[in-house]
Design a protein around this motif. Structure first.
Motif, PDB file in Angstrom:
ATOM      1  N   GLN A 103       0.802  -1.367  -0.121  1.00 18.01           N
ATOM      2  CA  GLN A 103       0.085   0.048   0.125  1.00 18.01           C
ATOM      3  C   GLN A 103       0.903   1.098  -0.034  1.00 18.01           C
ATOM      4  OE1 GLN A 103      -3.725   0.026   2.255  1.00 18.01           O
ATOM      5  NE2 GLN A 103      -2.941   1.804   3.268  1.00 18.01           N
TER       6      GLN A 103
ATOM      7  N   ILE B  55       2.366   1.593  -3.562  1.00 21.80           N
ATOM      8  CA  ILE B  55       1.185   2.131  -4.298  1.00 21.80           C
ATOM      9  C   ILE B  55       0.994   3.805  -4.254  1.00 21.80           C
ATOM     10  CG2 ILE B  55      -1.302   2.294  -4.984  1.00 21.80           C
ATOM     11  CD1 ILE B  55      -1.127  -1.062  -4.386  1.00 21.80           C
TER      12      ILE B  55
ATOM     13  N   ALA C  41       1.249  -4.456  -7.241  1.00 20.64           N
ATOM     14  CA  ALA C  41      -0.082  -3.707  -7.339  1.00 20.64           C
ATOM     15  C   ALA C  41      -0.754  -3.917  -8.552  1.00 20.64           C
ATOM     16  CB  ALA C  41       0.751  -2.420  -7.274  1.00 20.64           C
TER      17      ALA C  41
ATOM     18  N   ALA D 225      -4.701  -4.781  -8.854  1.00 23.31           N
ATOM     19  CA  ALA D 225      -5.717  -4.135  -9.823  1.00 23.31           C
ATOM     20  C   ALA D 225      -6.533  -5.035 -10.885  1.00 23.31           C
ATOM     21  CB  ALA D 225      -5.005  -2.884 -10.582  1.00 23.31           C
TER      22      ALA D 225
ATOM     23  N   ASP E 276     -10.091   3.648  -4.862  1.00 28.75           N
ATOM     24  CA  ASP E 276      -8.378   3.205  -4.786  1.00 28.75           C
ATOM     25  C   ASP E 276      -7.841   3.864  -5.744  1.00 28.75           C
ATOM     26  OD1 ASP E 276      -6.638   1.794  -3.979  1.00 28.75           O
ATOM     27  OD2 ASP E 276      -7.381  -0.200  -3.992  1.00 28.75           O
TER      28      ASP E 276
ATOM     29  N   LEU F  63      -4.277   3.126  -6.612  1.00 26.63           N
ATOM     30  CA  LEU F  63      -4.006   1.785  -7.294  1.00 26.63           C
ATOM     31  C   LEU F  63      -4.410   1.881  -8.865  1.00 26.63           C
ATOM     32  CD1 LEU F  63      -2.972  -1.057  -7.352  1.00 26.63           C
ATOM     33  CD2 LEU F  63      -5.249  -1.585  -6.409  1.00 26.63           C
TER      34      LEU F  63
ATOM     35  N   TYR G  53      -1.757   1.168 -11.957  1.00 25.76           N
ATOM     36  CA  TYR G  53      -1.972   0.249 -13.132  1.00 25.76           C
ATOM     37  C   TYR G  53      -2.199   0.770 -14.468  1.00 25.76           C
ATOM     38  CZ  TYR G  53      -4.764  -3.611 -14.947  1.00 25.76           C
ATOM     39  OH  TYR G  53      -5.188  -4.562 -16.081  1.00 25.76           O
TER      40      TYR G  53
END
Length: 404
Positions: free
Chosen positions: A232, A235, A276, A280, A315, A318, A322
């Motif tokens: 986390q 990210i 990560a 996703a 989120d 993230l 992604y």
């Protein structure tokens, strides 16, 4: 050759060379990202020596800044010839909007291979340059918002600005993928989708929270496992600074570890990024599986839309990583994740096709990419709004883009 003509060519050569350098650099930055491009790469693409390149630009950052500002200037210049009526009628306002959209889409399609540096690479601009770039885009949105106000007197200025942002985001989406389509058909498709947003988007957007921070996303509690905490933190660092700028030291400090403590859980930044991206992809794949299992097409698409918007709002870091940082992975991981991303688009195209049976799959693919781009941009713009209200409004705009 006459002496006058020879002299004219000599005078023009430096300017032409500089334009060639900027064009090559724009494509390189868009394809590989700011950090993976060296000045020698640009020199090789132009067919000159590095020494010759440095006669035009002192360093890579100066070249990057020039490219970024030139691209937005091209969009602004494209709209300069479209006249504005002092007191337009609805018919005149619609015609003006169409002309501005045609100008912007035409220029965007022309620089499709390089235009996507705005979305992610602009985070590497210095604060003053980033503000200057933002001011240019604010003026471009105003160019759409002013005639749109005649057609949408129900919208306040803040919502008109967001609607203009969404319309420009529809057009900009073509720089994020390489699905082929003839220029004329593509410009018509973009114009219609952007115009739908400007004329049919829902009423006033959610206001910013009085606290300035919006509501905490649902399920935002910190994970208890150290590996998940590090993922986390990674990210958040990648989303904030970009993969190449974020450091192991920064990630370790966020969870109260030393850098050596990170390596007990991950081999390095690249494994954190891969983890990560896999997270996703799994989240989006699960949403698609649930939606495709529903028998009623409208319900299925609504489920998929809601899941995507929820992911983008709740989120956002993230989602950003992604979308933006897959290119920092090694080649095999990139290929695997790109395949997953394309498969997710295919799921959307299949569902959208059930509701728009007369549309060609290629056309639907463009609309899906446009919808993704709009969701990403609006989730950032509404980051200080209460999450439930932001999700409802963004979801309604997404449906407008898709034409359902």
């Amino acid at each position: 050759m006459s002496e006058a003509r020879a002299a004219d060519q000599v005078r023009r050569r430096p300017r032409d060379r500089r334009q060639s350098i900027e064009a090559a650099a724009a494509v390189a930055f868009a394809e590989r990202g700011y950090h993976r491009v060296a000045m020698q790469d640009v020199a090789d693409a132009v067919g000159i020596t590095a020494a010759a390149l440095y006669r035009h630009f002192d360093n890579k950052y100066e070249l990057f800044r020039e490219v970024a500002m030139d691209l937005v200037a091209r969009l602004t210049d494209a709209t300069a010839s479209v006249g504005s009526a002092a007191d337009p009628t609805p018919a005149a306002a619609r015609a003006e909007l169409g002309a501005v959209l045609d100008a912007v889409s035409g220029e965007t399609v022309a620089m499709r291979s390089s235009g996507n540096i705005y979305r992610w690479e602009s985070r590497y601009l210095r604060p003053d340059d980033r503000r200057a770039l933002a001011a240019e885009f604010t003026a471009l949105r105003r160019r759409l918002a002013e005639p749109a106000a005649t057609l949408r007197p129900d919208l306040d200025p803040a919502t008109l600005d967001l609607v203009a942002l969404a319309a420009l985001s529809v057009i900009a989406s073509v720089t994020a993928h390489r699905t082929p389509m003839s220029v004329g058909s593509l410009q018509e498709l973009l114009r219609e989708a952007a115009l739908r947003v400007l004329t049919d988007a829902p009423g006033d957007a959610p206001p910013a929270s009085s606290s300035g921070d919006g509501e905490a996303p649902e399920g935002a509690a910190a994970p208890s496992r150290r590996r998940d905490q590090l993922a986390q933190a990674g990210i958040a660092a990648f989303a904030r600074s970009g993969y190449h700028e974020a450091s192991i030291e920064e990630i370790a400090a966020a969870v109260g570890l030393t850098p050596s403590g990170v390596y007990r859980h991950f081999s390095g930044k690249s494994e954190i990024l891969r983890t990560a991206c896999e997270r996703a992809a799994a989240t989006l794949d699960a949403a698609a599986e649930d939606a495709l299992g529903r028998s009623e097409p409208r319900e299925a698409l609504h489920s998929l839309e809601a899941a995507y918007v929820r992911f983008a709002v709740e989120d956002r870091d993230l989602m950003d990583v992604y979308t933006a940082d897959v290119g920092a992975l090694d080649a095999e991981d990139q290929r695997r994740l790109r395949r997953l991303q394309r498969a997710h688009v295919d799921d959307w195209v299949e569902l959208l096709g059930r509701l728009r049976p007369g549309s060609e799959p290629r056309e639907l693919r463009f609309l899906v990419h446009a919808g993704f781009n709009v969701v990403a941009d609006l989730s950032v713009a509404l980051r200080r709004s209460p999450a439930p209200e932001a999700k409802r409004w963004i979801g309604a705009v997404l449906e407008t883009v898709l034409g359902v």
